[in-house]
Enzyme design. Structure first.
Site, PDB file in Angstrom:
ATOM      1  N   HIS A  23       0.845  -1.210   0.000  1.00  0.00           N
ATOM      2  CA  HIS A  23       0.000   0.000   0.000  1.00  0.00           C
ATOM      3  C   HIS A  23       0.874   1.251   0.000  1.00  0.00           C
ATOM      4  O   HIS A  23       0.624   2.195  -0.756  1.00  0.00           O
ATOM      5  CB  HIS A  23      -0.874   0.053   1.270  1.00  0.00           C
ATOM      6  CG  HIS A  23      -1.927  -1.007   1.376  1.00  0.00           C
ATOM      7  ND1 HIS A  23      -2.081  -1.803   2.491  1.00  0.00           N
ATOM      8  CD2 HIS A  23      -2.909  -1.389   0.518  1.00  0.00           C
ATOM      9  CE1 HIS A  23      -3.102  -2.622   2.318  1.00  0.00           C
ATOM     10  NE2 HIS A  23      -3.626  -2.399   1.117  1.00  0.00           N
ATOM     11  N   LYS A  34     -16.532  -6.093   6.591  1.00  0.00           N
ATOM     12  CA  LYS A  34     -15.635  -7.198   6.931  1.00  0.00           C
ATOM     13  C   LYS A  34     -15.265  -7.003   8.392  1.00  0.00           C
ATOM     14  O   LYS A  34     -15.281  -5.891   8.896  1.00  0.00           O
ATOM     15  CB  LYS A  34     -14.333  -7.117   6.115  1.00  0.00           C
ATOM     16  CG  LYS A  34     -14.470  -7.350   4.631  1.00  0.00           C
ATOM     17  CD  LYS A  34     -13.077  -7.259   3.997  1.00  0.00           C
ATOM     18  CE  LYS A  34     -13.121  -7.201   2.490  1.00  0.00           C
ATOM     19  NZ  LYS A  34     -11.812  -6.836   1.905  1.00  0.00           N
TER      20      LYS A  34
HETATM   21  O1  PNS Z   1      -8.847  -2.885   0.627  1.00  0.00           O
HETATM   22  P1  PNS Z   1     -10.138  -3.389   0.076  1.00  0.00           P
HETATM   23  O2  PNS Z   1     -10.907  -4.159   1.135  1.00  0.00           O
HETATM   24  O3  PNS Z   1      -9.989  -4.149  -1.209  1.00  0.00           O
HETATM   25  O4  PNS Z   1     -10.998  -2.050  -0.242  1.00  0.00           O
HETATM   26  C1  PNS Z   1     -12.268  -2.160  -0.803  1.00  0.00           C
HETATM   27  C2  PNS Z   1     -12.909  -0.786  -0.964  1.00  0.00           C
HETATM   28  C3  PNS Z   1     -13.021  -0.071   0.384  1.00  0.00           C
HETATM   29  C4  PNS Z   1     -12.062   0.062  -1.892  1.00  0.00           C
HETATM   30  C5  PNS Z   1     -14.295  -1.044  -1.590  1.00  0.00           C
HETATM   31  O5  PNS Z   1     -14.954  -1.999  -0.815  1.00  0.00           O
HETATM   32  C6  PNS Z   1     -15.143   0.200  -1.668  1.00  0.00           C
HETATM   33  O6  PNS Z   1     -14.904   1.049  -2.501  1.00  0.00           O
HETATM   34  N1  PNS Z   1     -16.128   0.290  -0.748  1.00  0.00           N
HETATM   35  C7  PNS Z   1     -17.014   1.437  -0.652  1.00  0.00           C
HETATM   36  C8  PNS Z   1     -18.438   1.050  -1.090  1.00  0.00           C
HETATM   37  C9  PNS Z   1     -18.562   1.102  -2.604  1.00  0.00           C
HETATM   38  O7  PNS Z   1     -18.377   2.139  -3.227  1.00  0.00           O
HETATM   39  N2  PNS Z   1     -18.874  -0.060  -3.176  1.00  0.00           N
HETATM   40  C10 PNS Z   1     -19.026  -0.213  -4.601  1.00  0.00           C
HETATM   41  C11 PNS Z   1     -17.683  -0.502  -5.266  1.00  0.00           C
HETATM   42  S1  PNS Z   1     -17.896  -0.824  -6.977  1.00  0.00           S
END
Ligand code: PNS
Length: 160
Positions: free
Chosen positions: A17, A41
């Site tokens: 990251h 999660k």
């Molecule tokens: O580190 P991760 O768990 O892969 O991050 C995932 C994250 C937070 C980037 C994704 O879950 C997200 O964007 N969540 C916010 C809700 C949202 O916009 N969902 C639709 C995504 S297409």
């Protein structure tokens, strides 16, 4: 001034990251590390703790700021005037997953996604694997910023 968003769970932030965010800050003026606070999660670190860890790691980088966000990442991008989402890609598994999210996000709001390839030495590093290795006593020193490693070991020790 181009603002981009690096969204994620960062539970905990890894060297992968940190590398992607640092490289994004070499390409774009203003990089907002957006910590998902309501992602469904179970977490080892609270949102406040994840924000604090990342803030410490990027304290000396004036182009990087760390914020929490809830709801859709696209709404957050619109709210802060971000031009794009930046994601790191470790391999083909990430491409499939990220392409699906990138297409949905583009469809929802028009915000585009830029991928940065992870460095080869980080291609196998993930927060979940690092937690698993540390939980079984393996050495995770190469995979985490030193302050994050110390906090992870302390958290795991608290739980036993
Ligand atoms: O580190 P991760 O768990 O892969 O991050 C995932 C994250 C937070 C980037 C994704 O879950 C997200 O964007 N969540 C916010 C809700 C949202 O916009 N969902 C639709 C995504 S297409």
């Amino acid at each position: 001034m181009v603002t981009v968003v690096c969204p994620g769970s960062f539970d905990p932030p890894t060297v992968g990251h940190v590398d992607v965010i640092t490289r994004a800050a070499e390409l774009f003026d203003d990089v907002v590390v957006a910590v998902g606070v309501n992602v469904s999660k179970s977490r080892l670190f609270s949102a406040e703790e994840r924000i604090e860890l990342l803030t410490e790691v990027f304290a000396d980088n004036p182009r990087v700021r760390v914020e929490g966000f809830s709801g859709l990442v696209t709404s957050y991008c619109t709210q802060i005037g971000a031009t794009a989402i930046v994601k790191g890609i470790r391999g083909s598994g990430d491409v499939d997953y990220e392409n699906q999210m990138a297409a949905m996000n583009a469809r929802l709001s028009g915000v585009d996604t830029v991928y940065l390839p992870s460095r080869p030495e980080h291609s196998f590093v993930s927060s979940s694997l690092v937690k698993e290795v540390a939980g079984f006593g393996g050495d995770v020193t190469p995979f985490l910023p030193p302050t994050v490693r110390d906090r992870l070991l302390a958290r795991l020790a608290d739980r036993t």
